[in-house]
Design an enzyme around this catalytic site. Structure first.
Site, mmCIF file in Angstrom:
data_model
loop_
_atom_site.group_PDB
_atom_site.id
_atom_site.type_symbol
_atom_site.label_atom_id
_atom_site.label_comp_id
_atom_site.label_asym_id
_atom_site.label_seq_id
_atom_site.Cartn_x
_atom_site.Cartn_y
_atom_site.Cartn_z
ATOM 1 N N ASP A 189 15.570 -32.520 -3.942
ATOM 2 C CA ASP A 189 15.243 -31.401 -4.829
ATOM 3 C C ASP A 189 15.128 -31.869 -6.278
ATOM 4 O OD1 ASP A 189 15.242 -28.908 -6.292
ATOM 5 O OD2 ASP A 189 16.013 -27.972 -4.473
ATOM 6 N N SER A 191 12.509 -23.476 -6.455
ATOM 7 C CA SER A 191 12.912 -24.078 -5.184
ATOM 8 C C SER A 191 12.676 -23.143 -4.006
ATOM 9 C CB SER A 191 14.389 -24.467 -5.221
ATOM 10 O OG SER A 191 14.586 -25.510 -6.132
ATOM 11 N N THR A 200 16.847 -23.710 -1.243
ATOM 12 C CA THR A 200 16.164 -24.613 -0.308
ATOM 13 C C THR A 200 16.629 -24.429 1.138
ATOM 14 O OG1 THR A 200 15.836 -26.191 -2.094
ATOM 15 C CG2 THR A 200 15.523 -27.013 0.144
ATOM 16 N N GLU A 248 19.062 -32.010 2.565
ATOM 17 C CA GLU A 248 18.667 -31.895 1.157
ATOM 18 C C GLU A 248 19.643 -32.592 0.211
ATOM 19 O OE1 GLU A 248 17.301 -28.579 -2.138
ATOM 20 O OE2 GLU A 248 19.127 -28.222 -1.001
ATOM 21 N N ASP A 289 18.338 -32.209 -8.514
ATOM 22 C CA ASP A 289 17.707 -31.176 -9.328
ATOM 23 C C ASP A 289 18.642 -30.646 -10.414
ATOM 24 O OD1 ASP A 289 15.858 -28.723 -9.747
ATOM 25 O OD2 ASP A 289 17.730 -27.803 -9.083
ATOM 26 N N ASP A 334 10.567 -30.765 -3.636
ATOM 27 C CA ASP A 334 9.903 -29.464 -3.753
ATOM 28 C C ASP A 334 9.173 -29.339 -5.093
ATOM 29 O OD1 ASP A 334 12.356 -29.582 -5.026
ATOM 30 O OD2 ASP A 334 13.003 -27.576 -4.424
ATOM 31 N N HIS A 374 11.835 -26.694 -14.479
ATOM 32 C CA HIS A 374 10.991 -27.539 -13.629
ATOM 33 C C HIS A 374 9.691 -27.879 -14.350
ATOM 34 C CE1 HIS A 374 12.973 -25.402 -9.924
ATOM 35 N NE2 HIS A 374 13.825 -26.110 -10.632
HETATM 36 ZN ZN LIG Z 1 14.122 -27.259 -6.222
#
Ligand SMILES: [Zn+2]
Length: 635
Positions: free
Chosen positions: A128, A204, A257, A403, A408, A454, A559
């Site tokens: 992630d 996500s 996620t 994951e 992230d 992602d 992001h």
């Molecule tokens: Zn994410």
């Protein structure tokens, strides 16, 4: 694995495979890309494809019947109902309804028709928030350590413990300053586009729903389409068709996620509701117990409101409900030590190892209190693979999602230490899974690994201009070598010491011991000091101090919209190459496992009225759109 040896690449017979795919809709949607690989040399590893071919169903004439695409099914169900007024409308309407019912029944039967003829194990790993710059950052850090004179002692004292470096040894030992390859570097096959239905920058939830349902949806959506219809996921379809299913995450297991593989809610923040999807609800078509194995954090959403450590919005006891359904609950590290994979052959397993998210790997390795210990990502993945492969022995195989959730979150803090620590833990897990995949394929069980992010987080740049002067072309991995903790951990530690902590304590415990910074400037200490009651503020000030020393730039706490690297290994790893949409990854999994997602979508729709509330979710969700936002003069 030696980096110079090319990974095993098993290629399916293109023609046979296409003609035996579950649904015509899948063929329709993927036909073009799919055929692109037809000219590639087809290799038949001994013992795998020969068995595989025997199991493939013959071409069947009825495949010529056109099955409605998933979108058509959804559209048909959402079309406003009109009351028929004349026979001329009623009769064709009834005929259409009969036709639709026939098609639906036929589609429903497909899942089981091909059900028992296929065996495959699919592992989808999600890093992630790890963009292309992050992968380079981790590689350069490892190469830097490998290039220094006393490399073995460097590895022992750098960021992670010795066993982590032992696992990654093939990546760097004897490779010098430029030759090292991380486990993911060896299996790069392309890149994935990440945009969602309503933004060029995904979150996500939409990112994972693209992988799970194979559809583009709006930011915040968990397993639902932009028209708020629940969409069948690869995990649900796998369970329905007789595969085993598993999820491993270092975040709360109800976080966006993992949730997107088993839950259907219009807003990712509805985590109390999401926990109910994981445990399942008797008599609900929508909420079924579909995950056989789940390990992660987030126990707080399973405890009834009002009890210690609960973050539920209601009084439901989800751990009690899980136990009542025969789920084996592994509650914390002590329970995990007593847990034996072979003991739980006939029961689903739910392991929760933190109240909230699990710790960053660097912090986890330095936990001293027994009660706070947690397993690593690799340990959780090891249990998942043992459980699923044993349980799936007389079965069709399994789908497992693993994951590295907090790669992230560190990037959200613009913290290179937490980011690097969890990327290395992820790479360590990839190395383990690759070896496991090799062993399975050698034994003749088709096993596929896909690894992808992602989205990118942080807008990380390997290079940062610190002043007015034209910058040197440099970034410094060595500035990260002596860090021991994430900035998030250090910020919380500081807040927990209020008001006792002094400025000297900040310098010695946070800057020197925490980040390995021995030359903190007065103004840097000031920036942290004034945040002594604000864990997040201190976290960000510390993250900035070490980022500047390494000359790493961050453009956002959120992001970014860049394409991310796509990796594949093992069975049919050449089936997914080039620049693909994130939805193609979900569809590729469905195709290889011969999953019928449409059937699940239809079945989920039956239970929809029992839960769905159009008012649920936040303002953004309610005003969702499939179009992109546009510039409003805000800069
Ligand atoms: Zn994410």
């Amino acid at each position: 694995m030696n980096g110079s040896v090319s990974p095993k690449q098993f290629v399916l017979d293109e023609e046979t495979h296409s003609s035996s795919s579950d649904t015509a809709s899948l063929i329709d949607r993927r036909g073009t890309e799919h055929d692109a690989g037809a000219d590639e040399p087809v290799r038949y590893p001994p013992g795998v494809l020969s068995e595989e071919e025997k199991a493939l169903p013959r071409r069947q004439n009825h495949l010529a019947v056109r099955i409605p695409t998933r979108q058509e099914v959804l559209d048909a169900r959402t079309r406003p109902k009109q009351r028929p007024r004349r026979l001329g409308i009623v009769v064709p309407g009834l005929l259409a309804l009969l036709g639709f019912a026939f098609l639906s029944t036929w589609v429903l039967s497909l899942g089981t028709q091909f059900g028992d003829q296929h065996r495959i194990q699919v592992i989808l790993m999600i890093s992630d928030g790890m963009g292309p710059a992050s992968e380079t950052m981790a590689r350069s850090f490892v190469q830097y350590l490998a290039s220094t004179n006393s490399s073995s002692s460097n590895f022992k004292r750098s960021l992670l413990n010795e066993s982590s470096w032992t696992d990654l040894e093939d990546s760097y030992r004897g490779k010098g300053s430029m030759g090292g390859m991380l486990p993911l570097d060896e299996i790069l096959v392309g890149s994935s586009r990440t945009r969602s239905s309503n933004s060029l920058i995904t979150d996500s939830a939409a990112g994972a729903t693209a992988f799970s349902c194979g559809v583009k949806t709006y930011n915040g959506a968990i397993g639902v389409t932009p028209s708020l219809q629940p969409c069948g996921t690869v995990l649900e379809a796998a369970k329905r068709q007789g595969y085993m299913t598993g999820l491993v995450a270092t975040s709360r297991i109800t976080h966006a996620t993992p949730a997107s593989f088993y839950a259907h809610v219009p807003d990712r923040d509805l985590e109390s509701e999401i926990a109910e999807f994981l445990v399942g609800e008797d008599g609900s078509a929508l909420k079924g117990l579909r995950v056989d194995f789940a390990f992660g954090g987030g126990k707080c959403f399973f405890l009834p409101n009002g009890t210690d450590g609960s973050c539920r919005t209601d009084g439901k006891d989800m751990l009690g409900a899980a136990k009542a359904k025969g789920v084996r609950v592994v509650d914390g590290m002590t329970a995990l030590r007593a847990y034996k994979d072979e003991d739980s052959v006939d029961e689903p397993v739910l392991g929760l190892f933190a109240s909230d998210h699990m710790e960053y790997e660097a912090d986890r390795q330095r936990i001293t209190a027994l009660a706070d210990e947690q397993p690593s990502l690799k340990e959780m993945a090891t249990h998942a693979l043992r459980y699923l492969s044993r349980k799936a022995k007389d079965n069709k195989g399994f789908f497992l999602m693993i994951e590295g959730s907090r790669i992230d979150m560190a990037a959200h803090n613009n913290d290179p230490v937490g980011h690097l620590s969890d990327m290395l833990a992820y790479q360590q897990t990839v190395q383990y899974v690759k070896e496991w995949v090799d062993a399975q394929n050698e034994q003749g069980t088709p096993t596929m690994l896909i690894s992808v992010s992602d989205h990118e987080t942080g807008g990380l740049a390997l290079g940062r201009q610190l002043g007015e002067a034209y910058p040197e072309y440099l970034w410094y991995p060595d500035a990260l070598v002596n860090a021991t903790h994430s900035s998030s951990y250090l910020g919380s530690l500081f807040a927990s010491r209020y008001p006792a902590a002094t400025r000297d304590w900040v310098i010695s415990e946070l800057f020197e011991k925490g980040l390995g910074i021995v030359d903190a400037a007065e103004w840097e200490v000031d920036a942290v000091w004034k945040m002594r009651q604000d864990a997040y503020g201190a976290n960000r000030a510390l993250a900035d101090a070490i980022s500047r020393r390494a000359q790493l730039g961050w453009s956002t706490a959120g992001h970014s919209g860049v394409d991310v690297n796509l990796y594949a290994y093992g069975y049919n790893s050449t089936g997914l190459t080039g620049n693909v949409e994130n939805t193609d990854i979900g569809l590729h999994i469905a195709e290889n496992m011969r999953l019928n997602l449409d059937v699940v979508t239809i079945e989920l729709g039956k239970g929809q009225s029992s839960w769905f509330d159009a008012k649920a979710g936040n303002e953004t969700t309610r005003t969702r759109t499939t179009g992109l936002g546009h510039y409003h003069g805000d800069f």
